[in-house]
Motif scaffolding. Structure first.
Motif, short mmCIF file in Angstrom:
data_model
loop_
_atom_site.label_atom_id
_atom_site.label_comp_id
_atom_site.label_asym_id
_atom_site.label_seq_id
_atom_site.Cartn_x
_atom_site.Cartn_y
_atom_site.Cartn_z
N ARG A 507 0.86 -1.33 0.06
CA ARG A 507 -0.10 -0.07 -0.08
C ARG A 507 0.87 1.25 -0.05
O ARG A 507 1.91 1.21 0.73
CB ARG A 507 -1.14 -0.05 1.14
CG ARG A 507 -1.94 -0.89 1.18
CD ARG A 507 -2.83 -1.23 2.45
NE ARG A 507 -3.49 0.21 2.78
CZ ARG A 507 -4.38 0.14 4.02
NH1 ARG A 507 -4.62 -1.06 4.64
NH2 ARG A 507 -5.04 1.23 4.43
N SER A 508 0.63 2.30 -0.58
CA SER A 508 0.92 3.69 -0.75
C SER A 508 0.10 4.54 -0.47
O SER A 508 -0.97 4.52 -1.28
CB SER A 508 1.63 3.96 -2.30
OG SER A 508 2.69 2.99 -2.38
N GLU A 509 -0.03 5.18 0.84
CA GLU A 509 -1.06 6.27 1.17
C GLU A 509 -0.21 7.50 1.83
O GLU A 509 0.81 7.41 2.21
CB GLU A 509 -1.92 5.67 1.88
CG GLU A 509 -2.68 4.49 1.37
CD GLU A 509 -3.74 3.88 2.15
OE1 GLU A 509 -4.04 4.53 3.43
OE2 GLU A 509 -4.28 2.84 1.77
N HIS A 558 5.43 5.51 0.95
CA HIS A 558 5.40 4.89 -0.18
C HIS A 558 5.33 3.42 -0.05
O HIS A 558 6.55 2.87 0.71
CB HIS A 558 6.32 5.39 -0.85
CG HIS A 558 6.01 6.77 -1.57
ND1 HIS A 558 4.88 6.85 -2.49
CD2 HIS A 558 6.60 8.05 -1.43
CE1 HIS A 558 4.88 8.38 -2.70
NE2 HIS A 558 5.69 8.98 -2.15
N GLU A 559 4.87 2.51 -0.68
CA GLU A 559 5.10 1.10 -0.88
C GLU A 559 5.34 0.48 0.43
O GLU A 559 6.44 -0.12 0.63
CB GLU A 559 6.20 0.90 -1.79
CG GLU A 559 5.69 1.39 -3.31
CD GLU A 559 6.98 0.64 -4.41
OE1 GLU A 559 7.93 0.30 -4.02
OE2 GLU A 559 6.34 0.91 -5.54
N GLY A 564 3.31 -5.72 6.79
CA GLY A 564 4.51 -5.43 7.05
C GLY A 564 4.58 -4.03 7.66
O GLY A 564 3.65 -3.44 7.74
N TYR A 565 5.84 -3.47 7.42
CA TYR A 565 6.35 -2.00 7.89
C TYR A 565 7.20 -1.47 6.88
O TYR A 565 7.92 -1.81 6.24
CB TYR A 565 6.33 -1.93 9.27
CG TYR A 565 7.88 -2.90 9.59
CD1 TYR A 565 8.94 -2.09 9.73
CD2 TYR A 565 7.70 -4.11 10.25
CE1 TYR A 565 10.16 -2.64 9.90
CE2 TYR A 565 8.91 -4.56 10.45
CZ TYR A 565 10.22 -3.99 10.28
OH TYR A 565 11.40 -4.60 10.39
N ARG A 566 6.99 -0.13 7.13
CA ARG A 566 8.23 0.67 6.81
C ARG A 566 8.69 1.81 7.76
O ARG A 566 7.62 2.27 8.49
CB ARG A 566 7.97 1.32 5.46
CG ARG A 566 9.04 2.51 4.84
CD ARG A 566 8.91 2.49 3.40
NE ARG A 566 9.96 1.55 2.99
CZ ARG A 566 9.90 0.99 1.60
NH1 ARG A 566 8.74 1.32 0.61
NH2 ARG A 566 10.96 0.24 1.05
N THR A 567 9.84 2.33 7.83
CA THR A 567 10.31 3.25 9.13
C THR A 567 10.59 4.55 8.42
O THR A 567 11.10 4.64 7.47
CB THR A 567 11.63 2.68 9.85
OG1 THR A 567 11.28 1.25 10.10
CG2 THR A 567 11.82 3.31 10.94
N TYR A 568 10.06 5.57 9.12
CA TYR A 568 10.28 6.84 8.80
C TYR A 568 10.94 7.75 9.94
O TYR A 568 10.71 7.40 11.03
CB TYR A 568 9.01 7.57 8.18
CG TYR A 568 8.45 7.03 7.16
CD1 TYR A 568 8.75 7.35 5.88
CD2 TYR A 568 7.52 5.62 7.14
CE1 TYR A 568 8.32 6.69 4.57
CE2 TYR A 568 7.36 5.01 6.05
CZ TYR A 568 7.56 5.36 4.97
OH TYR A 568 6.82 4.71 3.81
N GLY A 690 -1.01 10.37 -4.52
CA GLY A 690 -0.60 9.19 -4.81
C GLY A 690 -1.82 8.06 -4.84
O GLY A 690 -1.52 7.01 -4.98
N VAL A 691 -3.06 8.43 -4.41
CA VAL A 691 -4.22 7.59 -4.09
C VAL A 691 -5.28 7.98 -5.13
O VAL A 691 -5.89 9.16 -4.85
CB VAL A 691 -4.55 7.54 -2.58
CG1 VAL A 691 -5.71 6.87 -2.28
CG2 VAL A 691 -3.27 7.25 -1.78
N PRO A 692 -5.69 7.04 -5.75
CA PRO A 692 -6.72 7.40 -6.72
C PRO A 692 -8.22 7.31 -6.30
O PRO A 692 -9.04 6.45 -6.63
CB PRO A 692 -6.46 6.43 -7.90
CG PRO A 692 -5.94 5.19 -7.37
CD PRO A 692 -5.17 5.80 -6.07
N ARG A 693 -8.51 8.03 -5.15
CA ARG A 693 -9.58 7.95 -4.57
C ARG A 693 -9.99 9.19 -4.09
O ARG A 693 -9.04 10.12 -3.65
CB ARG A 693 -9.77 6.97 -3.69
CG ARG A 693 -9.16 7.18 -1.99
CD ARG A 693 -9.20 5.98 -1.34
NE ARG A 693 -8.75 6.28 -0.04
CZ ARG A 693 -8.05 5.19 0.87
NH1 ARG A 693 -8.00 3.99 0.49
NH2 ARG A 693 -7.37 5.79 1.94
N VAL A 694 -11.40 9.56 -4.17
CA VAL A 694 -11.72 10.88 -3.56
C VAL A 694 -12.66 10.44 -2.03
O VAL A 694 -13.57 9.61 -2.29
CB VAL A 694 -13.04 11.50 -4.16
CG1 VAL A 694 -13.25 12.98 -3.67
CG2 VAL A 694 -12.54 11.77 -5.60
#
Length: 959
Positions: A507-509, A558-559, A564-568, A690-694
């Motif tokens: 997921r990218s949000e 991003h991605e 799982g996870y990603r660190t910032y 980056g997200v195609p939704r309203v």
């Protein structure tokens, strides 16, 4: 003896004679009626038998006219009918005693307990008085109630079950709603209920083969496929049948259960001489000479009475009448399954009833969805924490929370047809669910974050700084129910965050969080990811919270890897480049890489929605997407259950004021503010980079009260699309159904109660869960186009031609006169699509919108876990994850999947070592976690594979 007493005794004697005479007359009338039906059903003997019937009636009348006792006159008539006795006794009526106990319907929990105690005290006495009497009871919640509050009764019931006189018909925790409950919680009803009876009563799993749903307000098409995988073969219900008494109900995956529709006799009431009125009709339809008859006072308990049992015993002696047998549901269904031939097959959902119940009591709808989502997510988090950190799996906490969530799905609680006390209790259970699940998730994800090497994402200049004053700030700062608090972990020089993805795909949000007690100017608030990419964060607001100050920021995640996870790292950086993706003109137009949205000032609704990928305009000419509508239904009965005729309709086409809280680069939004009477409305329309939704967030301060004098105020929102030839799919438990786009194409409970065409001006509400999809041909381009409407808390959807609608709330006035006063929040998103879109993509869109990315604050530290990692990934596009849990009787992993596109599939799921060892043993099981002899599951390295039939479910035990 006084004269008055003597006269009273005389009248009592007269009444006794009258009752006795009436009893004999009712007996003969019932026998003559059954004899008449037998004659009509046997053409070869019809003339002969009809002559006997006439002679018997005449003989009775003559005997009575001659002054003979009524009993003797009846016996004379019966002797004339004696040649029909042998045929009459070929038929058997299976009388099953039952006590329907509604969980907290029109009363509080204490009264439910008292009702159960009194009911089963009566049953216990009847067992002693009538040795042939047998009794059946469903709902595991009732048995749990006895265990918790009625220890003496609990032991007696156990004895009666052991004796075989008390039949357990509970395969579900409650008689729950079958449209609004998710597929996974329907599996848990079966799992936890059958385990309860195995553990408490030593009943094997296959002892309970019936799903007993006498009063449920509709039945989703996917239910048979779930039931069969838990050993359920029989289905009893009374509402929304298609006509036949007995039929095979087929689910979308081809699974079948034998269903008995008891709408003619219903599930409560007494034994009467009319008990045989449908026996011959039942035989014509099914070929069976055995028929089920359910009796017992119900709703508020009560059950069978002495009168019932005495009459049943008398009827056993009637010569021209079916055999009367004290029986059980399982005995009847076993006969029907064995002997009924050529039964019809109904391959559809069994709906609709009480359309108002899809929107009544919006708070319980939100509590249900939030509970289901939180339970699924907390189990996943607990599994990961166990596998990675060794943290103990919270089995008892989870079982308690599941039990509370299942209880709240009772068919008068979740549909919104209870009283205020009903929802006081239900909301208390919901708070318990949130406390359990949010702490399981928080403890688990924070424990994992402590093992992540966050130091690797913090730049050297930030590490040199010496400040971490934010430690302890943000205590209990919850942006939404059930999420992890925005607690300040007190990072030195920087604030690391580990973003967890609960979806088994990438997921990218855009995520939001807060940093505490730092004075950083807006251009210098920067975010760095684990690849070293640094960008400016978007500052959403600055504020104070319990003696601490915060900066609320948004940044793109991003991605984030599957499950799982990603660190910032958020820190001060002078030269970070600005972000891109979203923008706002400050006048009503916002856009991102995929969509451009224009909001009209007067209405606050969308008048232009352009899909930049195709250039297609999705708003039909002259219409508006996201338009709020106020509706006033005319006064009518059963307002919580039934939609009324439209008395007043006010679209919010004017009077709005706009504000523009966010301008990008990651989050851009427009807010529209409305007033109506004393109520206030704020609609926030947003785009994320980056997200195609309203996205739509509707905040309502609702002060509209319904009454018998004024009617039922309601609030709805409309989503018209610029398409032709529309087709509509709506999510149901672990699947979807296609529904008509004609507003009132289906038979409606509303029509039954209020009638006429006056209500046809507005389409009928239908139940759907996380997503509804409307597709067709674009009006201008002629190419495939459509959109998915996703939500995280509503169920009442409508579709009329090219327009989707949702009912947000209704101020019904009975049985609760004030169900909706106060603040309410609703979230939706519209996801446009073009050619090649699949139901799986709709299902994933709904899943993502309901289970948000989790942002976990931590401090700067070294760790043995990498900065980004995936723990599980569904590799097969048309397969969805239903649940991921620890096995009930071991430390094995349970994976439940379902197929959504109607294609038999070998599903593949990648599992990391935190969940299962490579090449671990794998076996396909039923929902009860019992191994299947024809298992198709196997682990090849770290990839689990299993065959799933079209629209089917598969459960696998790994390890």
């Amino acid at each position: 003896m006084a004269l008055e007493e003597q006269i009273d005794m005389i009248w009592q004697s007269v009444r006794a004679v009258e009752r006795d005479s009436r009893r004999w007359v009712d007996r003969l009338r019932a026998e003559l009626d059954f004899a008449r039906q037998m004659a009509q059903a046997n053409p070869a003997r019809q003339a002969e038998w009809e002559e006997l019937i006439v002679r018997a009636g005449q003989a009775f009348a003559q005997a009575v006219s001659e002054g003979k006792p009524v009993a003797d006159a009846v016996k004379t008539a019966e002797e004339i009918l004696r040649p029909m006795e042998a045929v009459a006794k070929q038929y058997t009526i299976h009388c099953v005693g039952h006590a329907h106990i509604d969980m907290n319907w029109m009363w509080n929990w204490a009264e439910t307990v008292a009702t159960s105690n009194d009911t089963f005290s009566t049953v216990d006495r009847l067992f002693r008085e009538f040795p042939q009497f047998r009794f059946a009871q469903d709902q595991a919640s009732i048995y749990q109630l006895m265990k918790d509050y009625l220890p003496e009764m609990w032991q007696k019931v156990k004895e009666h079950v052991r004796s075989g006189r008390w039949e357990v018909t509970a395969s579900q925790w409650v008689e729950g709603d079958k449209n609004l409950a998710s597929g996974e919680i329907l599996c848990r009803h079966l799992l936890y209920t059958k385990r309860f009876f195995q553990q408490e009563f030593s009943l094997p799993y296959d002892a309970i083969r019936i799903d007993y749903e006498p009063d449920t307000f509709g039945h989703a098409h996917t239910v048979p496929g779930i039931l069969v995988r838990a050993g359920i073969r029989y289905y009893y219900f009374c509402r929304t049948g298609k006509g036949p008494f007995l039929f095979w109900w087929q689910g979308r995956d081809g699974s079948r259960v034998l269903a008995f529709d008891d709408h003619r006799e219903w599930y409560l009431g007494p034994i009467t001489p009319r008990i045989a009125q449908h026996v011959l009709e039942f035989e014509r339809q099914t070929g069976l000479k055995d028929m089920l008859f359910v009796y017992g006072v119900g709703d508020h308990g009560g059950g069978p009475t002495r009168r019932d049992l005495r009459l049943a015993h008398e009827m056993m002696e009637w010569p021209i009448f079916p055999k009367i047998r004290f029986s059980t549901y399982h005995e009847f269904f076993a006969i029907a399954e064995r002997e009924a031939k050529h039964l019809p097959v109904i391959d559809s959902e069994l709906n609709f009833a009480f359309e108002g119940c899809y929107s009544s009591q919006s708070n319980i709808k939100y509590a249900n969805r939030r509970s289901e989502n939180a339970l699924i997510e907390s189990e996943i988090c607990a599994l990961l924490a166990k596998g990675i950190t060794g943290q103990a799996y919270p089995t008892e906490q989870l079982h308690t929370a599941w039990r509370y969530a299942m209880f709240n799905q009772f068919h008068d609680i979740l549909p919104g047809s209870g009283v205020r006390a009903t929802y006081e209790y239900a909301q208390g259970l919901f708070q318990e669910i949130l406390a359990h699940t949010s702490m399981i998730k928080t403890r688990s994800l924070r424990a994992i974050a402590e093992r992540v090497n966050t130091k690797a994402v913090v730049p050297a200049h930030a590490l040199a700084a010496d400040d971490g004053e934010g430690l302890g700030a943000g205590q209990g700062d919850l942006p939404a129910d059930g999420v992890i608090s925005r607690y300040g972990a007190g990072g030195i020089g920087a604030d690391p965050f580990v973003v967890f993805n609960p979806s088994p795909w990438t997921r990218s949000e855009v995520v939001t969080t807060r940093i505490w007690d730092r004075d950083i100017e807006a251009p210098y608030v920067a975010v760095q990811d684990d690849t070293g990419r640094v960008v400016q964060a978007q500052v959403l607001q600055r504020g104070h919270y319990w003696q601490h100050h915060f900066i609320e920021v948004a940044f793109p995640a991003h991605e984030v890897l599957p499950l799982g996870y990603r660190t910032y790292s958020v820190h001060r950086a002078v030269n970070a480049p600005p972000g891109t993706g979203c923008s706002s003109d400050g006048k009503g137009t916002i856009e991102n890489e995929y969509l451009r949205v224009t909001v009209e000032q007067q209405s606050g609704a969308i008048v232009s929605l352009v899909d930049k990928r195709t250039g297609a305009e999705l708003v039909p000419p002259g219409e508006r997407i996201g338009l709020l509508e106020y509706i006033l239904e005319a006064p009518h009965g059963m307002t919580a259950w039934v939609l009324g005729q439209i008395k007043q309709y006010i679209p919010f086409t004017e009077g709005a004021t706009l504000s523009f809280p966010h301008h990008g680069p990651y989050l851009a939004s427009v807010q529209a503010h409305h007033r109506l009477n004393d109520s206030r409305f704020t609609v926030t329309i947003s785009l994320m980079a980056g997200v195609p939704r309203v996205e739509f967030t509707v905040d309502v301060d609702w002060l509209e009260r319904g009454s018998p004098e004024t009617g039922v105020p309601a609030l709805r929102m409309q989503f018209p699309l610029a398409i032709d030839a529309p087709k509509c799919r709506m999510e149901c438990p672990n699947g979807w159904v296609e529904r008509s786009t004609i507003g009132y194409a289906e038979p409606s409970e509303t029509f039954k109660h209020v009638g006429g065409q006056g209500i046809a001006m507005y389409p009928m509400d239908m139940p759907a869960q996380k997503w509804v999809e409307l597709s067709g041909v674009h009006l201008e381009t002629g190419k495939p186009a459509g959109a998915v409407l996703v939500n995280d808390r509503v169920y009442a959807h409508s579709v009329c031609d090219n327009t989707l609608g949702v009912t947000l709330l209704r101020s019904s006035y009975d049985p609760d006169p004030l169900p909706e006063m106060g603040h309410r929040t609703f979230r939706f998103a519209l996801v446009p699509f073009g050619e090649g879109w699949t139901p799986a993509q709709s299902a994933r869109a709904g899943f993502d919108f309901n289970l948000l990315l989790n942002v976990v604050s931590t401090d700067v530290h070294e760790g043995d876990l990498p900065t980004s990692q995936s723990f599980a990934e569904v590799l097969t596009p048309n397969v969805m994850l239903s649940g991921l849990k620890k096995a009930e009787d071991s430390d094995a992993l349970i994976v439940r999947l379902y197929e959504v596109e109607g294609t038999p599939t070998t599903a593949e799921v990648r599992l990391s070592g935190a969940l299962a060892q490579a090449n671990a043993p794998a076996v396909e099981t039923d929902i009860l976690e019992q191994p299947l002899s024809n298992s198709t599951a196997r682990m090849s390295g770290d990839v689990l594979s299993v065959h799933i039939p079209a629209f089917g479910i598969a459960t696998v035990k790994v390890g």
